[in-house]
Design a protein around this motif. Structure first.
Motif, PDB file in Angstrom:
ATOM      1  N   MET A 419       0.857  -1.262   0.093  1.00  0.00           N
ATOM      2  CA  MET A 419      -0.028   0.105   0.169  1.00  0.00           C
ATOM      3  C   MET A 419       0.776   1.327   0.042  1.00  0.00           C
ATOM      4  O   MET A 419       1.673   1.242   0.915  1.00  0.00           O
ATOM      5  N   LEU A 420       0.649   2.048  -0.968  1.00  0.00           N
ATOM      6  CA  LEU A 420       1.834   3.169  -1.264  1.00  0.00           C
ATOM      7  C   LEU A 420       1.052   4.643  -0.932  1.00  0.00           C
ATOM      8  O   LEU A 420      -0.279   4.677  -1.226  1.00  0.00           O
ATOM      9  N   THR A 421       1.910   5.561  -0.444  1.00  0.00           N
ATOM     10  CA  THR A 421       1.404   7.009  -0.538  1.00  0.00           C
ATOM     11  C   THR A 421       2.598   7.675  -0.967  1.00  0.00           C
ATOM     12  O   THR A 421       3.546   7.777  -0.346  1.00  0.00           O
ATOM     13  N   VAL A 422       2.418   8.380  -2.034  1.00  0.00           N
ATOM     14  CA  VAL A 422       3.682   9.001  -2.811  1.00  0.00           C
ATOM     15  C   VAL A 422       3.318  10.587  -3.069  1.00  0.00           C
ATOM     16  O   VAL A 422       2.186  11.002  -3.417  1.00  0.00           O
ATOM     17  N   ARG A 423       4.483  11.397  -2.964  1.00  0.00           N
ATOM     18  CA  ARG A 423       4.147  12.656  -3.573  1.00  0.00           C
ATOM     19  C   ARG A 423       5.057  12.906  -5.016  1.00  0.00           C
ATOM     20  O   ARG A 423       4.403  13.598  -5.754  1.00  0.00           O
ATOM     21  N   ASP A 424       5.984  12.274  -5.133  1.00  0.00           N
ATOM     22  CA  ASP A 424       6.879  12.086  -6.255  1.00  0.00           C
ATOM     23  C   ASP A 424       6.488  11.493  -7.352  1.00  0.00           C
ATOM     24  O   ASP A 424       6.001  10.225  -6.939  1.00  0.00           O
ATOM     25  N   PRO A 425       6.629  11.862  -8.580  1.00  0.00           N
ATOM     26  CA  PRO A 425       6.204  10.701  -9.544  1.00  0.00           C
ATOM     27  C   PRO A 425       7.449   9.559  -9.272  1.00  0.00           C
ATOM     28  O   PRO A 425       8.368   9.660  -8.941  1.00  0.00           O
ATOM     29  N   VAL A 426       6.922   8.268  -9.456  1.00  0.00           N
ATOM     30  CA  VAL A 426       7.092   7.137  -9.016  1.00  0.00           C
ATOM     31  C   VAL A 426       7.772   6.510 -10.443  1.00  0.00           C
ATOM     32  O   VAL A 426       7.050   6.293 -11.475  1.00  0.00           O
ATOM     33  N   GLU A 427       9.023   5.661 -10.501  1.00  0.00           N
ATOM     34  CA  GLU A 427       9.462   5.186 -11.536  1.00  0.00           C
ATOM     35  C   GLU A 427       8.945   3.632 -11.622  1.00  0.00           C
ATOM     36  O   GLU A 427       8.548   3.283 -12.692  1.00  0.00           O
ATOM     37  N   TYR A 428       8.969   3.045 -10.378  1.00  0.00           N
ATOM     38  CA  TYR A 428       8.621   1.665 -10.495  1.00  0.00           C
ATOM     39  C   TYR A 428       8.395   1.089  -8.928  1.00  0.00           C
ATOM     40  O   TYR A 428       9.036   1.770  -8.017  1.00  0.00           O
ATOM     41  N   LEU A 429       7.708   0.106  -9.054  1.00  0.00           N
ATOM     42  CA  LEU A 429       7.678  -0.895  -7.758  1.00  0.00           C
ATOM     43  C   LEU A 429       8.195  -2.044  -8.167  1.00  0.00           C
ATOM     44  O   LEU A 429       7.690  -2.594  -9.227  1.00  0.00           O
ATOM     45  N   GLU A 430       9.029  -2.574  -7.336  1.00  0.00           N
ATOM     46  CA  GLU A 430       9.684  -3.697  -7.363  1.00  0.00           C
ATOM     47  C   GLU A 430       9.655  -4.713  -6.148  1.00  0.00           C
ATOM     48  O   GLU A 430       9.851  -4.167  -4.972  1.00  0.00           O
ATOM     49  N   VAL A 431       9.586  -6.070  -6.401  1.00  0.00           N
ATOM     50  CA  VAL A 431       9.685  -6.922  -5.358  1.00  0.00           C
ATOM     51  C   VAL A 431      11.179  -7.740  -5.804  1.00  0.00           C
ATOM     52  O   VAL A 431      11.367  -8.370  -6.930  1.00  0.00           O
ATOM     53  N   ILE A 432      12.128  -7.696  -4.943  1.00  0.00           N
ATOM     54  CA  ILE A 432      13.534  -8.384  -5.256  1.00  0.00           C
ATOM     55  C   ILE A 432      13.575  -9.679  -4.474  1.00  0.00           C
ATOM     56  O   ILE A 432      13.180  -9.534  -3.207  1.00  0.00           O
ATOM     57  N   GLY A 460      14.518 -22.595  -1.934  1.00  0.00           N
ATOM     58  CA  GLY A 460      15.630 -22.571  -1.064  1.00  0.00           C
ATOM     59  C   GLY A 460      15.835 -21.507  -0.158  1.00  0.00           C
ATOM     60  O   GLY A 460      14.783 -20.381  -0.216  1.00  0.00           O
ATOM     61  N   SER A 461      16.633 -21.221   0.542  1.00  0.00           N
ATOM     62  CA  SER A 461      16.919 -20.247   1.557  1.00  0.00           C
ATOM     63  C   SER A 461      17.185 -18.963   1.036  1.00  0.00           C
ATOM     64  O   SER A 461      17.573 -19.085  -0.063  1.00  0.00           O
ATOM     65  N   GLY A 462      16.875 -17.978   1.542  1.00  0.00           N
ATOM     66  CA  GLY A 462      17.312 -16.615   1.004  1.00  0.00           C
ATOM     67  C   GLY A 462      16.258 -15.364   1.488  1.00  0.00           C
ATOM     68  O   GLY A 462      16.082 -15.485   2.856  1.00  0.00           O
ATOM     69  N   TRP A 463      16.057 -14.408   0.740  1.00  0.00           N
ATOM     70  CA  TRP A 463      15.436 -13.320   1.346  1.00  0.00           C
ATOM     71  C   TRP A 463      14.556 -12.577   0.017  1.00  0.00           C
ATOM     72  O   TRP A 463      14.833 -12.900  -0.990  1.00  0.00           O
ATOM     73  N   ALA A 464      13.594 -11.567   0.611  1.00  0.00           N
ATOM     74  CA  ALA A 464      12.980 -11.001  -0.390  1.00  0.00           C
ATOM     75  C   ALA A 464      12.837  -9.425   0.046  1.00  0.00           C
ATOM     76  O   ALA A 464      12.654  -9.108   1.524  1.00  0.00           O
ATOM     77  N   THR A 465      12.732  -8.535  -0.493  1.00  0.00           N
ATOM     78  CA  THR A 465      12.355  -7.113  -0.168  1.00  0.00           C
ATOM     79  C   THR A 465      11.625  -6.142  -1.180  1.00  0.00           C
ATOM     80  O   THR A 465      11.536  -6.737  -2.245  1.00  0.00           O
ATOM     81  N   VAL A 466      10.852  -5.302  -0.592  1.00  0.00           N
ATOM     82  CA  VAL A 466       9.997  -4.521  -1.661  1.00  0.00           C
ATOM     83  C   VAL A 466      10.608  -3.006  -1.680  1.00  0.00           C
ATOM     84  O   VAL A 466      11.115  -2.567  -0.808  1.00  0.00           O
ATOM     85  N   ARG A 467      10.606  -2.558  -2.835  1.00  0.00           N
ATOM     86  CA  ARG A 467      11.091  -1.317  -3.090  1.00  0.00           C
ATOM     87  C   ARG A 467      10.264  -0.320  -3.958  1.00  0.00           C
ATOM     88  O   ARG A 467       9.779  -0.947  -4.920  1.00  0.00           O
ATOM     89  N   VAL A 468      10.277   1.045  -3.692  1.00  0.00           N
ATOM     90  CA  VAL A 468       9.614   1.738  -4.638  1.00  0.00           C
ATOM     91  C   VAL A 468      10.628   3.164  -5.002  1.00  0.00           C
ATOM     92  O   VAL A 468      10.806   3.838  -3.964  1.00  0.00           O
ATOM     93  N   VAL A 469      10.888   3.151  -6.203  1.00  0.00           N
ATOM     94  CA  VAL A 469      11.925   4.377  -6.399  1.00  0.00           C
ATOM     95  C   VAL A 469      11.216   5.355  -7.359  1.00  0.00           C
ATOM     96  O   VAL A 469      10.351   5.201  -8.237  1.00  0.00           O
TER      97      VAL A 469
END
Length: 545
Positions: A419-432, A460-469
């Motif tokens: 769930m996002l709240t943004v002021r600046d124009p956003v380039e993309y949303l990504e799940v890594i 397998g073992s690992g990790w994940a993160t979400v980012r919005v640039v």
């Protein structure tokens, strides 16, 4: 927004008098905000080397980054001319922009209604700046103008607080400090609660968090030192049972692979003083940066730190992401880089939804920060979960789990919600996922998909993160979730590629250290030998089946 201060005709003053009041748009209550005010220079006074505008501010005001604090209202005596202003109150409010014209001998009064986009604390998320340089400007006033709840100041408590800041115009110290000298939020204060502390010390690229007595015993004479080697000596003196936490404040530090080899690091700044408001920074003064960085792209330093953080996780480290002003005062307002943390509601089962709940003390805030239940930002705001669980959660799986799909080599499927709240124009949303793009979309594409993200297939073992640039060009402006971790059959994820990344870094560091005088080289040699063995052992772990 535009208004004109018309002349009064009394002929007594050449300047114009302006009184501004700032209120919360929804409630109409007076509030405290930060204002940036510039006056356009007349064409006749401009020269090639001079700016087309100059900053203006009241004579008596609390400075805060590229602006000043409006304490509910501000009275200003201004030269005649055209002005531009920007009023904001941190990332949870919209930016109010406008122009006005001051005429000679004018007087006027205006009210500015500041709209709030979201109240993150009402949703369970509390903001904080993990490292704030000391300043004589009132910290509570600056925090309130940015709607910031937590600030950790560089120094010790005995040197912080009452009597160490300049007087606040129109305010009494007794409004902020109890009889014992401890800060207290006044009744009806726009930002509540506010927690401040100064139990932190910076040493050669690291920051140590702890109690005054413990910090003195461990760091002692190293306080304020710019010598990188002092950081190694401080790490070596940490007792095994210490409550002191250590974070990498300079992720470009030459000694980073040696710091990591100590196995005493708890966190790393992913947003710090290489990201400053309206200050494009292309190079850092003290650290190792890849030679391919483009001086024309001011976003690359921020992206480089993100890559370093991913390499750390790929090498088997779980460091809490932190965000803050850093140890360089710069010219950013407090909390420009900030960390939002949440307390966790109790989830009774794997299928339960874990709600974010507001922390109720400074201690709880830091507990959540070190556990990774957090989101770092210098602009966009995000609330996110993975299968209903907040960031920082570890999922444990077994290849013998009855829900696993052996034919597809998939142990589990997990779905992210954003769930996002943004002021600046956003380039993309990504799940890594494990350093690779699992899902990426522009916001309009994300909306067209109904806000649905394809499930992660855990193999397998690992990790994940979400980012919005965002599309902001002065530097990397983004929001980053702390990672979720996946542990399969008790085996951590360590990749040879990431171990080699830090081994190469260590090799470059050794080349640099060889230039030290003999006595200093002799002092650092034991730390280098330990680091070599640590990374060699980790390389064997990465190669193990």
């Amino acid at each position: 927004m535009f208004f004109v201060l018309a002349g009064s005709g009394n002929g007594l003053r050449a300047d114009g008098d302006l009184t501004l009041h700032v209120v919360d748009e929804a409630s109409g209550d007076p509030t405290i905000a930060r204002m940036e005010l510039t006056r356009q220079l007349p064409v006749t006074t401009r020269r090639t080397a001079r700016p087309k505008s100059v900053s203006a501010r009241p004579r008596r005001a609390v400075s805060s980054g590229p602006g000043f604090v409006i304490d509910e209202s501000a009275q200003m005596s201004l030269e005649d001319g055209a002005y531009q202003f920007k009023v904001t109150r941190g990332p949870e409010s919209r930016v109010l922009r406008g122009n006005f014209l001051v005429e000679r001998n004018s007087a006027d009064e205006h009210q500015l209604a500041l709209p709030r986009m979201i109240d993150m604390r009402q949703h369970g998320w509390t903001s904080g700046d993990c490292l704030v340089p000391r300043s004589s400007e009132s910290l509570p006033m600056r925090m309130t103008a940015e709607d910031l709840h937590v600030a950790r100041v560089i120094g010790i408590t005995d040197e912080f607080g009452r009597g160490k800041e300049k007087p606040i115009p129109g305010r009494r110290a007794s409004e902020f400090f109890a009889e014992d000298g401890q800060f207290q939020t006044p009744d009806g204060w726009p930002t509540s609660p506010i927690w401040t502390d100064a139990e932190s010390r910076c040493v050669g690229g690291l920051v140590f968090y702890g109690q005054h007595t413990e910090l003195n015993e461990v760091i002692g004479s190293e306080v304020g030192s710019t010598d990188e080697l002092a950081s190694l000596r401080a790490l070596a003196k940490l007792p095994t049972d210490t409550s002191i936490r250590v974070a990498i404040e300079n992720p470009f530090g030459w000694l980073l692979p040696i710091w990591l080899a100590s196995e005493r690091i708890d966190g790393m700044f992913v947003l710090g003083d290489w990201l400053q408001l309206d200050q494009p920074i292309h190079r850092i003064k003290d650290g190792r940066v890849v030679a391919s960085l483009d001086r024309k792209d001011a976003t690359q330093l921020g992206r480089e730190v993100e890559q370093i953080h991913w390499q750390l996780m790929e090498a088997g480290f779980r460091l809490a992401p932190l965000a803050g002003s850093g140890d360089d005062p710069g010219n950013s307002p407090v909390g420009y880089n900030r960390l939002y943390v949440a307390g966790r509601s109790s989830a009774s089962s794997f299928d339960s939804v874990e709600a974010a709940v507001p922390v109720t003390s400074d201690e709880q805030w830091w507990q959540a920060a070190w556990s990774g239940c957090s989101i770092a930002t210098n602009g966009p705001l995000m609330r996110t979960n993975l299968n209903g669980f907040l960031p920082g959660r570890e999922f444990t799986f077994s290849t013998s789990d009855p829900l696993a799909d052996p034919e597809a080599n998939v142990i589990a499927e997990l779905t992210a919600e954003v769930m996002l709240t943004v002021r600046d124009p956003v380039e993309y949303l990504e799940v890594i996922h494990n350093g690779r793009l699992h899902y990426g979309a522009k916001l309009d594409e994300f909306a067209k998909a109904g806000g649905r993200i394809p499930p992660l297939k855990i193999k397998g073992s690992g990790w994940a993160t979400v980012r919005v640039v965002t599309l902001y060009e002065d530097h990397f402006r983004a929001v980053l979730s702390s990672p979720w971790y996946f542990q399969v059959d008790g085996s951590p994820r360590i990749t040879d590629r990431s171990v080699a990344f830090f081994q190469e870094w260590l090799g470059d560091t050794e080349q640099r250290l060889r230039q030290l005088p003999p006595e200093q080289l002799k002092a650092v040699a034991p730390f280098v030998r330990v680091a070599r063995k640590f990374w060699a052992d980790r390389s064997e772990l990465a190669a193990a089946p």
